[in-house]
Design an enzyme around this catalytic site. Structure first.
Site, PDB file in Angstrom:
ATOM      1  N   SER A  30       0.823  -1.208   0.000  1.00 57.35           N
ATOM      2  CA  SER A  30       0.000   0.000   0.000  1.00 57.35           C
ATOM      3  C   SER A  30       0.861   1.263   0.000  1.00 57.35           C
ATOM      4  O   SER A  30       1.825   1.353  -0.744  1.00 57.35           O
ATOM      5  CB  SER A  30      -0.954  -0.043   1.201  1.00 57.35           C
ATOM      6  N   ASP A  44      -9.146  -4.730  -5.608  1.00 52.76           N
ATOM      7  CA  ASP A  44      -8.663  -3.805  -4.574  1.00 52.76           C
ATOM      8  C   ASP A  44      -9.600  -2.604  -4.469  1.00 52.76           C
ATOM      9  O   ASP A  44      -9.932  -1.975  -5.473  1.00 52.76           O
ATOM     10  CB  ASP A  44      -7.251  -3.343  -4.957  1.00 52.76           C
ATOM     11  N   HIS A  59      -7.252  -5.777  -1.268  1.00 54.97           N
ATOM     12  CA  HIS A  59      -6.066  -4.955  -0.990  1.00 54.97           C
ATOM     13  C   HIS A  59      -5.090  -5.615  -0.026  1.00 54.97           C
ATOM     14  O   HIS A  59      -3.872  -5.576  -0.243  1.00 54.97           O
ATOM     15  CB  HIS A  59      -6.523  -3.605  -0.426  1.00 54.97           C
TER      16      HIS A  59
END
Length: 464
Positions: A289, A378, A411
């Site tokens: 991320s 995601d 994600h």
């Protein structure tokens, strides 16, 4: 009660099976102790379980079998574990619906689950399909903060096909026929854990058993902040010297990510690459991320970084400006909050990013090897960014990057058999975030991606 129904249904079995079922049924009449399993040793019950090994690494496959039951009986296998979420104890659970074979046996590696939290032949379904207990909050994520402590998974077998609500909400609770415990280790027993406070560098260094030196990897998480040790501990269990690196909201580091300075990463790389336990010739960085944008910058600017793993990463700095010392280092993309969507599960951000190619981090200018892992469902990062990064590479340098897409994954792509978290509360944003993903596809992506990460690092980091 479901167990009574099954007892009546199968009363016409042969004499031996009928006696066995009556013996099992008598267990159900005893007072249930399920409510205290996390605090006391499970009571003795019929020895129906065979679990191998009883103690394992978190990413190791387990063989689970149930035997000694009548043939063609419906049973539920159930797993429960407790973890800490935001300093509170929370419970995660799973269940699979099986039918015993002609020998009164269930082999999870071969037999099909007909329902529950997973379906099909799934040897590790009881682990990856875990979800928040129906009796507790739903917007939570399984995080193992204390990597020194084995995580005990309590396994149960019940007569009948029972749902999680049957097992956790219905009162009185059904009585299990048998109980056993399987211990899962985030950190191998001989892996050394060393807290680090060197200059401005903070974190925890995990070293495999033996003399070393070992291939070196820096491991970082995203913009939730603080220190996360679990993935680094697991990498050390696979032979790497792994540094779990926080970069804000930890000890005397900046309290917010906007105050992070790139010289922190530069000093960390210089210190780590020269450490006596780390092999010379270059190190790797694994990040997810927003933290992965720092990994990109490190791979671009710091020659000691020779391999980078990006897990659902933006390819630009995600805040307006980053400094290195007093010098402006880079600018990044921005969020248009009007394009963010609040869904019933949480905030969906992936369509709110505003960027142009001139803010892409030009890692293609370096010789750093890149593995970009992309989850196509995601909810936070646009999945097309990995392809956009690959397209920026000149043809003669495109062999330096590998992009892998995972349809149906969300994600939070984590090591094998970690339960899927579709949404949870995110402290920096003050709301639930929708991470996305579908449970089964996400589980397959985690198993494949974790294997790819370990192989990629062993391939491209110094081996001698």
């Amino acid at each position: 009660m479901e167990s009574n129904k099954n007892f009546t249904e199968f009363s016409g079995l042969d004499m031996r099976a009928s006696i066995r079922l009556r013996q099992l049924h008598s267990v159900l009449r005893q007072p249930s102790s399920q409510q205290t399993l996390s605090h006391t040793t499970p009571p003795p019950t019929p020895d129906l379980f065979k679990v191998t090994p009883k103690v394992s690494l978190f990413d190791q496959k387990i063989d689970i079998r149930v035997h000694g039951l009548p043939s063609k009986v419906k049973v539920t296998l159930h797993a429960v574990v407790e973890a800490t979420w935001r300093r509170e104890r929370v419970q995660f659970a799973s269940c699979g619906h099986y039918v015993t074979d002609e020998h009164g046996m269930v082999d999870v590696s071969k037999d099909e689950s007909l329902g529950g939290t997973y379906a099909g032949v799934e040897p590790m379904g009881l682990f990856w399909s875990m979800e928040a207990s129906p009796a507790g909050p739903r917007n939570i994520r399984m995080v193992q903060r204390n990597v020194e402590r084995p995580l005990p998974y309590h396994l149960f077998v019940y007569l009948g096909h029972l749902s999680l609500s049957d097992l956790h909400v219905t009162q009185p609770s059904p009585r299990p026929l048998a109980i056993t415990t399987q211990q899962r280790l985030v950190k191998g027993a001989e892996v050394r854990r060393l807290p680090i406070k060197e200059g401005c560098v903070r974190g925890t260094l995990f070293l495999p058993p033996g003399e070393g030196p070992f291939p070196g990897v820096i491991d970082m998480f995203g913009f939730a902040g603080g220190l996360m040790e679990s993935r680094a501990a697991m990498m050390a269990s696979h032979g790497f010297a792994a540094l779990a690196l926080p970069f804000f909201n930890y000890q005397d580091l900046p309290t917010t990510v906007k105050d992070v300075n790139f010289n922190y990463f530069e000093e960390t790389v210089n210190w780590f690459a020269s450490h006596s336990s780390v092999k010379k010739g270059g190190i790797g960085v694994v990040a997810v991320s927003g933290g992965a944008t720092f990994a990109l910058l490190m791979g671009w600017k710091l020659s000691q970084v020779v391999a980078v793993v990006l897990i659902n990463s933006p390819i630009f700095y995600v805040l307006p400006d980053l400094y290195c010392g007093d010098r402006h280092f880079t600018r990044g993309g921005e969020l248009n909050y009007e394009r963010a969507i609040m869904t019933s599960e949480g905030l969906l951000v992936k369509n709110a990013w505003m960027y142009t190619e001139d803010v892409f981090i030009p890692i293609w200018e370096s010789s750093t090897r890149v593995l970009a892992l992309i989850s196509d469902d995601d909810g936070q990062v646009p999945p097309q960014l990995g392809d956009k990064l690959q397209a920026m590479y000149p043809e003669e340098r495109r062999h330096l990057i590998e992009v892998v897409h995972y349809p149906g994954a969300g994600h939070l792509l984590e090591p094998s058999y970690t339960p899927h978290c579709r949404f949870c509360f995110n402290p920096p944003s003050g709301s639930d975030l929708l991470w996305g993903g579908r449970k089964k596809e996400h589980a397959k992506a985690q198993e494949d991606s974790w294997h790819r990460i370990i192989t990629f690092l062993h391939t491209h980091l110094p081996s001698s």
